[in-house]
Structure formats: structure tokens, C-alpha cells
Design a protein around this motif. Structure first.
Motif, PDB file in Angstrom:
ATOM      1  N   ILE A  41       0.866  -1.173   0.000  1.00 16.82           N
ATOM      2  CA  ILE A  41       0.000   0.000   0.000  1.00 16.82           C
ATOM      3  C   ILE A  41       0.904   1.224   0.000  1.00 16.82           C
ATOM      4  CG2 ILE A  41      -1.671   1.320   1.341  1.00 16.82           C
ATOM      5  CD1 ILE A  41      -2.691  -1.338   2.471  1.00 16.82           C
ATOM      6  N   ILE A  43       0.973   5.194   0.729  1.00 12.67           N
ATOM      7  CA  ILE A  43       0.183   6.124   1.536  1.00 12.67           C
ATOM      8  C   ILE A  43       0.957   7.433   1.696  1.00 12.67           C
ATOM      9  CG2 ILE A  43       1.082   5.148   3.697  1.00 12.67           C
ATOM     10  CD1 ILE A  43      -2.474   6.284   3.567  1.00 12.67           C
ATOM     11  N   CYS A  52       3.862   0.620   2.613  1.00 16.00           N
ATOM     12  CA  CYS A  52       3.524  -0.304   3.688  1.00 16.00           C
ATOM     13  C   CYS A  52       3.326  -1.684   3.065  1.00 16.00           C
ATOM     14  CB  CYS A  52       2.247   0.169   4.381  1.00 16.00           C
ATOM     15  SG  CYS A  52       1.823  -0.752   5.868  1.00 16.00           S
ATOM     16  N   HIS A  79      -3.949  -9.151   6.923  1.00 16.93           N
ATOM     17  CA  HIS A  79      -5.222  -8.436   7.052  1.00 16.93           C
ATOM     18  C   HIS A  79      -4.995  -7.108   7.753  1.00 16.93           C
ATOM     19  CE1 HIS A  79      -7.059 -12.104   5.702  1.00 16.93           C
ATOM     20  NE2 HIS A  79      -6.415 -12.754   6.640  1.00 16.93           N
ATOM     21  N   PHE A  80      -4.713  -6.072   6.957  1.00 14.41           N
ATOM     22  CA  PHE A  80      -4.503  -4.742   7.521  1.00 14.41           C
ATOM     23  C   PHE A  80      -4.884  -3.696   6.482  1.00 14.41           C
ATOM     24  CE2 PHE A  80      -0.690  -5.044   5.037  1.00 14.41           C
ATOM     25  CZ  PHE A  80      -0.388  -3.733   4.707  1.00 14.41           C
ATOM     26  N   THR A  81      -5.081  -2.498   6.955  1.00 16.19           N
ATOM     27  CA  THR A  81      -5.262  -1.353   6.077  1.00 16.19           C
ATOM     28  C   THR A  81      -4.628  -0.155   6.744  1.00 16.19           C
ATOM     29  OG1 THR A  81      -6.835  -0.124   4.719  1.00 16.19           O
ATOM     30  CG2 THR A  81      -7.530  -0.657   6.969  1.00 16.19           C
ATOM     31  N   ILE A  82      -4.245   0.803   5.955  1.00 15.36           N
ATOM     32  CA  ILE A  82      -3.678   2.039   6.471  1.00 15.36           C
ATOM     33  C   ILE A  82      -4.246   3.175   5.644  1.00 15.36           C
ATOM     34  CG2 ILE A  82      -1.612   1.827   5.051  1.00 15.36           C
ATOM     35  CD1 ILE A  82      -0.067   3.157   7.377  1.00 15.36           C
ATOM     36  N   ALA A  83      -4.731   4.199   6.339  1.00 17.59           N
ATOM     37  CA  ALA A  83      -5.372   5.311   5.633  1.00 17.59           C
ATOM     38  C   ALA A  83      -5.436   6.532   6.533  1.00 17.59           C
ATOM     39  CB  ALA A  83      -6.781   4.913   5.195  1.00 17.59           C
ATOM     40  N   LEU A  93      -3.230   2.816  11.149  1.00 14.23           N
ATOM     41  CA  LEU A  93      -3.044   1.427  10.719  1.00 14.23           C
ATOM     42  C   LEU A  93      -4.023   0.571  11.507  1.00 14.23           C
ATOM     43  CD1 LEU A  93      -1.340  -0.841   9.283  1.00 14.23           C
ATOM     44  CD2 LEU A  93      -0.008  -0.902  11.384  1.00 14.23           C
TER      45      LEU A  93
END
Length: 108
Positions: A41, A43, A52, A79-83, A93
């Protein structure tokens, strides 16, 4: 990704990640431990670009100079996301643990 408003392609080799502009000029290159387990990802945090990615159950967050953000790598899964959830220039995160619990970390 290097904030010059020109499109870039991002490539991975076994131990490198690098960005190349349309004119095939290599703009940046960082060392990585190995090929990411899932798609990385990209960002922007406080108007600076970061990458990331997950490698061997660790989450990495690096700037385009190869510097790791404080607290990284951290143990995590795919299983993650960052925004920037608050539209304040920062990032959060969110990751899931093996017991299906969620954790959130503010990135400064």
C-alpha cells in the motif's frame, strides 16, 4: 510518489523496491527484506510518501529513502489497512490478530 506530480511505476525485486517515472528514470530505491506477501500500500502521511507491506508476518512502513517508521516492523498478518481516516494528514493502521480482534495504531 516522490511528490513531483509525475506518474511513477513501482517495482519489486527480491530485496529492492524502486520507483521509475514514465521516462524510465529511476527516482528512488529502497532495500526490503524480501518480496512482499501481499500487494503493498502506498500512503501519504503528512504529505510525505510511504510504502507499507507485509513480509513473513511482519508489517513494514518505510519512507522512500528506506527509513523505517518508529515502531516498525510490527508483528501482523495479511489483514490490515492504512489510511488517513480523519483527513488530518496523518494515518491510522488497522490490523486484525489471529483471534479476530482489531487493533488501531496512529502513525505520526
Amino acid at each position: 510518489m516522490d511528490n513531483n506530480d509525475k506518474p511513477e511505476n513501482i517495482f519489486f525485486t527480491e530485496h529492492k523496491c524502486f520507483g521509475i517515472e514514465k521516462d524510465t528514470i529511476s527516482k528512488w530505491r529502497i532495500s526490503i527484506p524480501g518480496l512482499p506477501d501481499i500487494q503493498p500500500i502506498i500512503i501519504s502521511i503528512n504529505k510525505k510518501p510511504y510504502i507499507c507491506y507485509v513480509y513473513e508476518k511482519k508489517i513494514y512502513l518505510q519512507d522512500i529513502k528506506g527509513n523505517s517508521i518508529s515502531g516498525f516492523p510490527m508483528t501482523g498478518s495479511n489483514h490490515f489497512t492504512i489510511a488517513d481516516l480523519n483527513n488530518d494528514g496523518g494515518a491510522i493502521l488497522i490490523l486484525s490478530a489471529e483471534d479476530n480482534s482489531l487493533s488501531a495504531y496512529r502513525i505520526k
